[in-house]
Scaffold this active site. Structure first.
Site, mmCIF file in Angstrom:
data_model
loop_
_atom_site.group_PDB
_atom_site.id
_atom_site.type_symbol
_atom_site.label_atom_id
_atom_site.label_comp_id
_atom_site.label_asym_id
_atom_site.label_seq_id
_atom_site.Cartn_x
_atom_site.Cartn_y
_atom_site.Cartn_z
ATOM 1 N N ARG A 1 0.834 -1.213 0.000
ATOM 2 C CA ARG A 1 0.000 0.000 0.000
ATOM 3 C C ARG A 1 0.863 1.255 0.000
ATOM 4 O O ARG A 1 0.554 2.253 0.650
ATOM 5 C CB ARG A 1 -0.941 0.037 1.212
ATOM 6 N N SER B 1 -10.936 -1.023 2.682
ATOM 7 C CA SER B 1 -10.259 -1.088 3.991
ATOM 8 C C SER B 1 -9.969 0.327 4.483
ATOM 9 O O SER B 1 -9.359 1.113 3.752
ATOM 10 C CB SER B 1 -8.926 -1.820 3.861
ATOM 11 N N GLU C 1 -5.810 4.091 5.793
ATOM 12 C CA GLU C 1 -5.347 3.782 4.430
ATOM 13 C C GLU C 1 -5.737 4.847 3.397
ATOM 14 O O GLU C 1 -4.882 5.295 2.629
ATOM 15 C CB GLU C 1 -5.853 2.396 4.018
HETATM 16 P P1 FAD Z 1 -8.974 8.169 -5.831
HETATM 17 O O1 FAD Z 1 -9.682 7.732 -4.607
HETATM 18 O O2 FAD Z 1 -9.666 9.116 -6.719
HETATM 19 O O3 FAD Z 1 -7.549 8.758 -5.417
HETATM 20 C C1 FAD Z 1 -6.754 8.101 -4.459
HETATM 21 C C2 FAD Z 1 -5.424 8.858 -4.343
HETATM 22 O O4 FAD Z 1 -4.703 8.731 -5.561
HETATM 23 C C3 FAD Z 1 -5.606 10.343 -4.115
HETATM 24 O O5 FAD Z 1 -4.569 10.790 -3.264
HETATM 25 C C4 FAD Z 1 -5.454 10.942 -5.495
HETATM 26 O O6 FAD Z 1 -4.954 12.284 -5.479
HETATM 27 C C5 FAD Z 1 -4.438 10.009 -6.111
HETATM 28 N N1 FAD Z 1 -4.609 9.924 -7.572
HETATM 29 C C6 FAD Z 1 -5.725 9.538 -8.236
HETATM 30 N N2 FAD Z 1 -5.515 9.581 -9.570
HETATM 31 C C7 FAD Z 1 -4.243 10.021 -9.736
HETATM 32 C C8 FAD Z 1 -3.439 10.310 -10.876
HETATM 33 N N3 FAD Z 1 -3.894 10.140 -12.132
HETATM 34 N N4 FAD Z 1 -2.182 10.762 -10.672
HETATM 35 C C9 FAD Z 1 -1.688 10.934 -9.428
HETATM 36 N N5 FAD Z 1 -2.400 10.685 -8.315
HETATM 37 C C10 FAD Z 1 -3.670 10.229 -8.470
HETATM 38 N N6 FAD Z 1 -7.416 -1.119 -2.829
HETATM 39 C C11 FAD Z 1 -6.551 -2.168 -2.918
HETATM 40 O O7 FAD Z 1 -5.337 -1.951 -3.053
HETATM 41 N N7 FAD Z 1 -6.987 -3.453 -2.850
HETATM 42 C C12 FAD Z 1 -8.286 -3.764 -2.707
HETATM 43 O O8 FAD Z 1 -8.646 -4.932 -2.651
HETATM 44 C C13 FAD Z 1 -9.226 -2.694 -2.621
HETATM 45 N N8 FAD Z 1 -10.543 -2.944 -2.455
HETATM 46 C C14 FAD Z 1 -11.432 -1.909 -2.363
HETATM 47 C C15 FAD Z 1 -12.782 -2.215 -2.210
HETATM 48 C C16 FAD Z 1 -13.721 -1.192 -2.136
HETATM 49 C C17 FAD Z 1 -15.185 -1.538 -1.981
HETATM 50 C C18 FAD Z 1 -13.294 0.160 -2.221
HETATM 51 C C19 FAD Z 1 -14.306 1.274 -2.181
HETATM 52 C C20 FAD Z 1 -11.944 0.478 -2.355
HETATM 53 C C21 FAD Z 1 -10.994 -0.564 -2.426
HETATM 54 N N9 FAD Z 1 -9.618 -0.316 -2.560
HETATM 55 C C22 FAD Z 1 -8.730 -1.355 -2.682
HETATM 56 C C23 FAD Z 1 -9.116 1.073 -2.615
HETATM 57 C C24 FAD Z 1 -9.207 1.714 -4.026
HETATM 58 O O9 FAD Z 1 -9.965 0.912 -4.875
HETATM 59 C C25 FAD Z 1 -7.818 1.915 -4.633
HETATM 60 O O10 FAD Z 1 -7.007 2.698 -3.790
HETATM 61 C C26 FAD Z 1 -7.908 2.598 -6.008
HETATM 62 O O11 FAD Z 1 -6.640 2.537 -6.654
HETATM 63 C C27 FAD Z 1 -8.351 4.056 -5.927
HETATM 64 O O12 FAD Z 1 -8.621 4.510 -7.236
HETATM 65 P P2 FAD Z 1 -9.425 5.869 -7.471
HETATM 66 O O13 FAD Z 1 -9.358 6.163 -8.918
HETATM 67 O O14 FAD Z 1 -10.765 5.778 -6.870
HETATM 68 O O15 FAD Z 1 -8.510 6.901 -6.654
HETATM 69 N N1 EPU Z 2 -11.149 -11.116 9.386
HETATM 70 C C1 EPU Z 2 -11.695 -10.994 10.639
HETATM 71 N N2 EPU Z 2 -12.813 -10.234 10.776
HETATM 72 C C2 EPU Z 2 -13.390 -9.597 9.733
HETATM 73 C C3 EPU Z 2 -12.818 -9.708 8.452
HETATM 74 C C4 EPU Z 2 -11.679 -10.489 8.302
HETATM 75 O O1 EPU Z 2 -11.206 -11.563 11.617
HETATM 76 O O2 EPU Z 2 -14.401 -8.923 9.944
HETATM 77 C C5 EPU Z 2 -9.958 -11.955 9.212
HETATM 78 C C6 EPU Z 2 -10.200 -13.021 8.135
HETATM 79 O O3 EPU Z 2 -10.786 -14.157 8.700
HETATM 80 C C7 EPU Z 2 -8.827 -13.282 7.599
HETATM 81 C C8 EPU Z 2 -8.092 -11.966 7.809
HETATM 82 O O4 EPU Z 2 -8.883 -11.178 8.702
HETATM 83 O O5 EPU Z 2 -8.176 -14.267 8.348
HETATM 84 C C9 EPU Z 2 -7.859 -11.195 6.512
HETATM 85 O O6 EPU Z 2 -9.121 -10.879 5.912
HETATM 86 P P1 EPU Z 2 -9.277 -10.628 4.336
HETATM 87 O O7 EPU Z 2 -8.799 -11.816 3.589
HETATM 88 O O8 EPU Z 2 -10.655 -10.163 4.088
HETATM 89 O O9 EPU Z 2 -8.240 -9.473 4.025
HETATM 90 P P2 EPU Z 2 -7.856 -8.116 4.776
HETATM 91 O O10 EPU Z 2 -6.473 -8.290 5.311
HETATM 92 O O11 EPU Z 2 -8.895 -7.673 5.721
HETATM 93 C C10 EPU Z 2 -6.691 -7.121 2.689
HETATM 94 C C11 EPU Z 2 -6.706 -5.827 1.935
HETATM 95 C C12 EPU Z 2 -7.917 -5.770 1.022
HETATM 96 C C13 EPU Z 2 -7.830 -6.926 0.031
HETATM 97 C C14 EPU Z 2 -7.803 -8.244 0.832
HETATM 98 C C15 EPU Z 2 -7.597 -9.447 -0.055
HETATM 99 C C16 EPU Z 2 -5.552 -4.205 3.290
HETATM 100 C C17 EPU Z 2 -5.639 -3.010 4.165
HETATM 101 N N3 EPU Z 2 -6.696 -4.707 2.848
HETATM 102 O O12 EPU Z 2 -7.822 -7.121 3.534
HETATM 103 O O13 EPU Z 2 -7.873 -4.547 0.306
HETATM 104 O O14 EPU Z 2 -8.915 -6.920 -0.850
HETATM 105 O O15 EPU Z 2 -6.703 -8.218 1.770
HETATM 106 O O16 EPU Z 2 -6.264 -9.489 -0.431
HETATM 107 O O17 EPU Z 2 -4.453 -4.686 3.003
HETATM 108 C C18 EPU Z 2 -8.575 -2.255 0.370
HETATM 109 O O18 EPU Z 2 -7.371 -1.945 0.366
HETATM 110 O O19 EPU Z 2 -9.473 -1.388 0.355
HETATM 111 C C19 EPU Z 2 -8.948 -3.663 0.392
HETATM 112 C C20 EPU Z 2 -10.222 -4.083 0.445
#
Ligand code: FAD
Ligand code: EPU
Length: 340
Positions: free
Chosen positions: A164, A238, A334
């Protein structure tokens, strides 16, 4: 070029928080970006790029020119029987790109299915999920320097990618706009299916059935089962990073808290599951005012009818304080907070 002033950002952030941009522009072409940066320099306004707003917290109004990056386009740079390289414009949406690569037989992104957001934001936090990080595929990131308007390119290795984390959150924070990302993908599948939830979802399938498409489908299924869809329940995924701690502390915590999930890292440190820590503290499903901790995933804070980012941050501070009291661990938020 039509710059909007005092533009409400409610529909431009997936947490559905209120806040205005002092100035706002949708950027659909490189020339428009150039003009917008020159305009901001004349107005002496800072510039903030925004994609889909899925990783931001608006804690108030933003005193800046907010550029919503909407430049699209996918260019095939090179292809042979082993690899394919693509140049993808910053405004392309991530999940449809993953689908497109799979249809073309370009593999690697399947574990990153259904992550919201744009391609331009993906390198900023080095998006990652289910055992895979974007960093593995980035050949280069193309940027424009906000202060000078000059274009430059960083090789993937120069992006300082980490969990991240990247140079775009450190020395280049607020300095550049990412305009395109070059990705190198595989023509032959190299599947990563060790992440526990993914391995469990695929366990019933015969080995021959585990294709990139099957991995994509499994990831989509897992995500839909526990992560709230921002279109229905506003959220930013997250809310906290998973804490990474020294091995000695992890061992001590494992002895005191059996069941705490731990993920050893290549550098010897150990990543802990923040969701588990938060759930242990009793927060899962609890609400405070218009915000709450999601009942299906304790790491996701959701908007239940609130509007103020300050209220959301107050809930986050309470959650973090109880994790600190119980485990002695400081959680780090985050998403990027603006307007605080
Ligand atoms: P924004 O929210 O619009 O911007 C985020 C940051 O990036 C800001 O600081 C912005 O200034 C900067 N930025 C945006 N575009 C540019 C650009 N073109 N140039 C320079 N800087 C820029 N993230 C994960 O890593 N793994 C996950 O599994 C994951 N799951 C998610 C699930 C949900 C339901 C949600 C809502 C979010 C999740 N995220 C996850 C976080 C998010 O999807 C990522 O961080 C994504 O890359 C953000 O993209 P965005 O276009 O919405 O960025
Ligand atoms: N868990 C709990 N309670 C909960 C949810 C999860 O105890 O309510 C436990 C699960 O049982 C598991 C562990 O936590 O053992 C990890 O859970 P999960 O696999 O859902 O992943 P996470 O660590 O919570 C991270 C990323 C996610 C990404 C998933 C899958 C971060 C901060 N988050 O979540 O990214 O999708 O792994 O790789 O690293 C995001 O960044 O927005 C995001 C959703």
């Amino acid at each position: 070029m039509r710059v909007l002033t005092e533009e409400p950002l409610l529909r431009y952030n997936t947490l559905a928080l209120q806040g205005r941009a002092r100035a706002f522009l949708q950027v659909r072409a490189a020339a428009e970006l150039e003009r917008a940066l020159a305009w901001a320099r004349r107005q002496q306004l800072p510039v903030i790029p925004l994609g889909e707003g899925s990783n931001v917290v608006l804690a108030g109004d933003i005193e800046a020119l907010v550029l919503r990056m909407a430049i699209t386009g996918i260019e095939l740079l090179e292809e042979d029987d082993k690899q394919a390289s693509l140049r993808v414009a910053a405004g392309e949406v991530w999940h449809p790109l993953v689908e497109w690569t799979l249809r073309r037989g370009y593999y690697g992104l399947e574990n990153l299915a259904l992550i919201p957001g744009t391609v331009g934001a993906a390198p900023v936090q080095n998006i990652g999920a289910y055992g895979v990080e974007l960093a593995s595929f980035v050949r280069a990131v193309h940027c424009v320097d906000i202060a000078s308007g000059r274009e430059h390119t960083l090789a993937g290795a120069a992006c300082e990618f980490g969990y991240r984390d990247s140079i775009f959150k450190r020395s280049l924070r607020d300095q550049v706009i990412i305009t395109a990302v070059d990705l190198q993908l595989q023509r032959k599948p190299a599947l990563q299916v060790n992440y526990p939830a993914l391995a469990a979802a695929l366990a019933q399938q015969p080995a021959a059935a585990i294709t990139p498409q099957a991995v994509f489908d499994a990831v989509v299924g897992i995500r839909r089962s526990k992560l709230p869809d921002p279109a229905r329940i506003p959220n930013a995924g997250s809310f906290f990073k998973n804490p990474v701690v020294a091995a000695a502390l992890a061992a001590e915590l494992a002895a005191r808290f059996p069941g705490l999930p731990q993920y050893p890292q290549a550098d010897g440190q150990v990543k802990l599951a923040a969701a588990w820590l938060i759930e242990y503290c009793g927060w899962k499903g609890r609400c405070r005012g218009g915000f709450g901790v999601h009942p299906e995933h304790a790491l996701v804070l959701v908007n239940r009818g609130g509007s103020s980012g300050a209220d959301l941050l107050a809930l986050a501070a309470e959650v973090a304080a109880s994790v600190c009291d119980n485990f002695g661990i400081a959680l780090e938020i985050e998403p990027r907070v603006y307007g605080a």
